[in-house]
Design a protein around this motif. Structure first.
Motif, PDB file in Angstrom:
ATOM      1  N   ILE A  64       0.881  -1.168   0.000  1.00 26.30           N
ATOM      2  CA  ILE A  64       0.000   0.000   0.000  1.00 26.30           C
ATOM      3  C   ILE A  64       0.916   1.215   0.000  1.00 26.30           C
ATOM      4  N   GLU A  65       0.748   2.068  -0.991  1.00 27.24           N
ATOM      5  CA  GLU A  65       1.628   3.228  -1.127  1.00 27.24           C
ATOM      6  C   GLU A  65       0.861   4.509  -0.835  1.00 27.24           C
ATOM      7  N   LEU A  66       1.402   5.297   0.094  1.00 22.05           N
ATOM      8  CA  LEU A  66       0.828   6.591   0.451  1.00 22.05           C
ATOM      9  C   LEU A  66       1.706   7.683  -0.134  1.00 22.05           C
ATOM     10  N   LYS A  67       1.079   8.716  -0.658  1.00 20.81           N
ATOM     11  CA  LYS A  67       1.806   9.785  -1.335  1.00 20.81           C
ATOM     12  C   LYS A  67       2.613  10.620  -0.340  1.00 20.81           C
ATOM     13  N   ALA A  68       3.917  10.740  -0.613  1.00 24.53           N
ATOM     14  CA  ALA A  68       4.805  11.530   0.237  1.00 24.53           C
ATOM     15  C   ALA A  68       4.282  12.963   0.329  1.00 24.53           C
ATOM     16  N   GLY A  69       4.322  13.523   1.547  1.00 23.73           N
ATOM     17  CA  GLY A  69       3.881  14.888   1.763  1.00 23.73           C
ATOM     18  C   GLY A  69       2.386  15.039   1.978  1.00 23.73           C
ATOM     19  N   THR A  70       1.634  13.969   1.827  1.00 23.42           N
ATOM     20  CA  THR A  70       0.181  14.013   1.986  1.00 23.42           C
ATOM     21  C   THR A  70      -0.203  13.656   3.417  1.00 23.42           C
ATOM     22  N   VAL A  71      -1.209  14.345   3.949  1.00 17.73           N
ATOM     23  CA  VAL A  71      -1.727  14.059   5.284  1.00 17.73           C
ATOM     24  C   VAL A  71      -2.961  13.184   5.136  1.00 17.73           C
ATOM     25  N   TYR A  72      -2.967  12.064   5.866  1.00 14.89           N
ATOM     26  CA  TYR A  72      -4.091  11.123   5.878  1.00 14.89           C
ATOM     27  C   TYR A  72      -4.728  11.191   7.259  1.00 14.89           C
ATOM     28  N   GLN A  73      -5.994  11.611   7.284  1.00 15.99           N
ATOM     29  CA  GLN A  73      -6.697  11.790   8.548  1.00 15.99           C
ATOM     30  C   GLN A  73      -7.258  10.459   9.030  1.00 15.99           C
ATOM     31  N   GLY A  74      -6.813  10.021  10.218  1.00 14.06           N
ATOM     32  CA  GLY A  74      -7.258   8.753  10.803  1.00 14.06           C
ATOM     33  C   GLY A  74      -8.497   8.923  11.632  1.00 14.06           C
ATOM     34  N   PRO A  75      -8.840   7.917  12.342  1.00 13.93           N
ATOM     35  CA  PRO A  75      -8.044   6.743  12.678  1.00 13.93           C
ATOM     36  C   PRO A  75      -8.127   5.661  11.602  1.00 13.93           C
ATOM     37  N   PHE A  76      -7.086   4.795  11.580  1.00 16.62           N
ATOM     38  CA  PHE A  76      -7.028   3.672  10.660  1.00 16.62           C
ATOM     39  C   PHE A  76      -6.834   2.392  11.459  1.00 16.62           C
ATOM     40  N   THR A  77      -7.418   1.312  10.966  1.00 21.38           N
ATOM     41  CA  THR A  77      -7.329   0.031  11.658  1.00 21.38           C
ATOM     42  C   THR A  77      -6.667  -1.005  10.759  1.00 21.38           C
ATOM     43  N   GLY A 120      -8.912  12.587  19.849  1.00 13.68           N
ATOM     44  CA  GLY A 120      -9.140  11.654  20.942  1.00 13.68           C
ATOM     45  C   GLY A 120      -8.973  10.190  20.574  1.00 13.68           C
ATOM     46  N   SER A 121      -8.496   9.881  19.368  1.00 14.91           N
ATOM     47  CA  SER A 121      -8.328   8.480  18.983  1.00 14.91           C
ATOM     48  C   SER A 121      -6.907   8.252  18.475  1.00 14.91           C
ATOM     49  N   SER A 122      -6.531   7.000  18.351  1.00 16.61           N
ATOM     50  CA  SER A 122      -5.213   6.649  17.830  1.00 16.61           C
ATOM     51  C   SER A 122      -5.160   6.884  16.330  1.00 16.61           C
ATOM     52  N   ALA A 123      -3.965   7.139  15.810  1.00 15.35           N
ATOM     53  CA  ALA A 123      -3.795   7.276  14.371  1.00 15.35           C
ATOM     54  C   ALA A 123      -3.933   5.911  13.704  1.00 15.35           C
ATOM     55  N   ILE A 124      -3.293   4.906  14.305  1.00 13.72           N
ATOM     56  CA  ILE A 124      -3.337   3.533  13.795  1.00 13.72           C
ATOM     57  C   ILE A 124      -3.633   2.607  14.958  1.00 13.72           C
ATOM     58  N   THR A 125      -4.564   1.690  14.738  1.00 12.38           N
ATOM     59  CA  THR A 125      -4.872   0.655  15.718  1.00 12.38           C
ATOM     60  C   THR A 125      -4.776  -0.691  15.028  1.00 12.38           C
ATOM     61  N   ALA A 126      -4.143  -1.642  15.681  1.00  9.68           N
ATOM     62  CA  ALA A 126      -4.097  -3.008  15.166  1.00  9.68           C
ATOM     63  C   ALA A 126      -5.177  -3.808  15.881  1.00  9.68           C
ATOM     64  N   VAL A 146      -3.895  18.800  20.374  1.00 10.73           N
ATOM     65  CA  VAL A 146      -4.823  17.818  20.959  1.00 10.73           C
ATOM     66  C   VAL A 146      -3.997  16.730  21.632  1.00 10.73           C
ATOM     67  N   PHE A 147      -4.359  16.390  22.855  1.00 12.89           N
ATOM     68  CA  PHE A 147      -3.682  15.316  23.578  1.00 12.89           C
ATOM     69  C   PHE A 147      -4.424  14.014  23.331  1.00 12.89           C
ATOM     70  N   ILE A 148      -3.674  12.961  23.030  1.00 12.50           N
ATOM     71  CA  ILE A 148      -4.264  11.626  22.917  1.00 12.50           C
ATOM     72  C   ILE A 148      -3.443  10.666  23.761  1.00 12.50           C
ATOM     73  N   ASP A 149      -4.060   9.603  24.231  1.00 15.08           N
ATOM     74  CA  ASP A 149      -3.369   8.626  25.068  1.00 15.08           C
ATOM     75  C   ASP A 149      -2.456   7.713  24.271  1.00 15.08           C
ATOM     76  N   ASN A 150      -2.894   7.253  23.103  1.00 15.77           N
ATOM     77  CA  ASN A 150      -2.136   6.279  22.317  1.00 15.77           C
ATOM     78  C   ASN A 150      -2.088   6.710  20.863  1.00 15.77           C
ATOM     79  N   LEU A 151      -0.928   7.110  20.392  1.00 16.20           N
ATOM     80  CA  LEU A 151      -0.794   7.497  18.995  1.00 16.20           C
ATOM     81  C   LEU A 151      -0.929   6.272  18.093  1.00 16.20           C
ATOM     82  N   ILE A 152      -0.263   5.187  18.464  1.00 17.00           N
ATOM     83  CA  ILE A 152      -0.387   3.913  17.757  1.00 17.00           C
ATOM     84  C   ILE A 152      -0.748   2.869  18.805  1.00 17.00           C
ATOM     85  N   MET A 153      -1.844   2.168  18.573  1.00 16.39           N
ATOM     86  CA  MET A 153      -2.324   1.212  19.561  1.00 16.39           C
ATOM     87  C   MET A 153      -2.323  -0.189  18.950  1.00 16.39           C
TER      88      MET A 153
END
Length: 172
Positions: A64-77, A120-126, A146-153
């Motif tokens: 999966i290729e994400l474009k360099a310099g692009t911002v992807y708004q999460g959360p993603f699982t 209030g959510s993680s950027a990436i969750t497994a 914004v403060f979040i507890d887990n950036l990657i969970m």
């Protein structure tokens, strides 16, 4: 003389307790040699919706290729998938990043895609049992101010068995 002997005894006891308190070496080893998967599909994602759709559709061997310099708004699982192999998630400019074993610096930020967590959510969750994902040249960040507890969970913490825990997930 007694003071010197006492000092030697203290030094020996300190060395002995330091050795006993040394951290344990890893019990398992994951080979992190960089080798792109073969036989899969290249999935290019230009938006956050396309990125999650690519993650959901990906099979082992895919990139999966994400474009360099692009911002992807999460959360993603990262979902649990059956099979063997790896799914790579990489920046489109990964070849311009420092070679494996070398650190990046802020000067290379423009060569990375950026995943920003939702408020209030993680950027990436497994998800439970998710495995064999390799993320290369991707920056993860919370939303501005914004403060979040887990950036990657990796998992939710309620997995009942070791087999249900996410594993073999590498961030380069």
């Amino acid at each position: 003389m007694i003071a010197a002997a006492f000092g030697l005894l203290i030094a020996l006891l300190s060395a002995s307790s330091a050795a006993a308190a040394a951290p344990e070496l890893p019990r398992a080893y994951v080979d992190t040699t960089y080798a792109l998967p073969t036989g899969g599909v290249l999935r290019v994602a230009n938006t956050g919706a396309e990125f999650q759709a690519a993650i959901n559709a990906a099979q082992f061997g895919d990139i999966i290729e994400l474009k360099a310099g692009t911002v992807y708004q999460g959360p993603f699982t990262l979902p649990n998938k059956t099979g063997a192999g790896w799914i790579y998630i990489r920046s489109s400019a990964y070849a311009s990043l420092p070679a494996p074993g070398n650190r990046v610096s802020p000067a290379q930020a423009g060569l990375m895609a950026k995943i920003v967590s939702g408020s209030g959510s993680s950027a990436i969750t497994a998800a439970a049992g998710a495995h064999h994902y390799r993320v290369i040249g991707i920056e993860a960040a919370p939303p501005t101010n914004v403060f979040i507890d887990n950036l990657i969970m990796l998992g939710y913490g309620n997995e009942a068995t070791v087999a249900q825990q996410p594993h073999h997930i590498i961030f380069d």
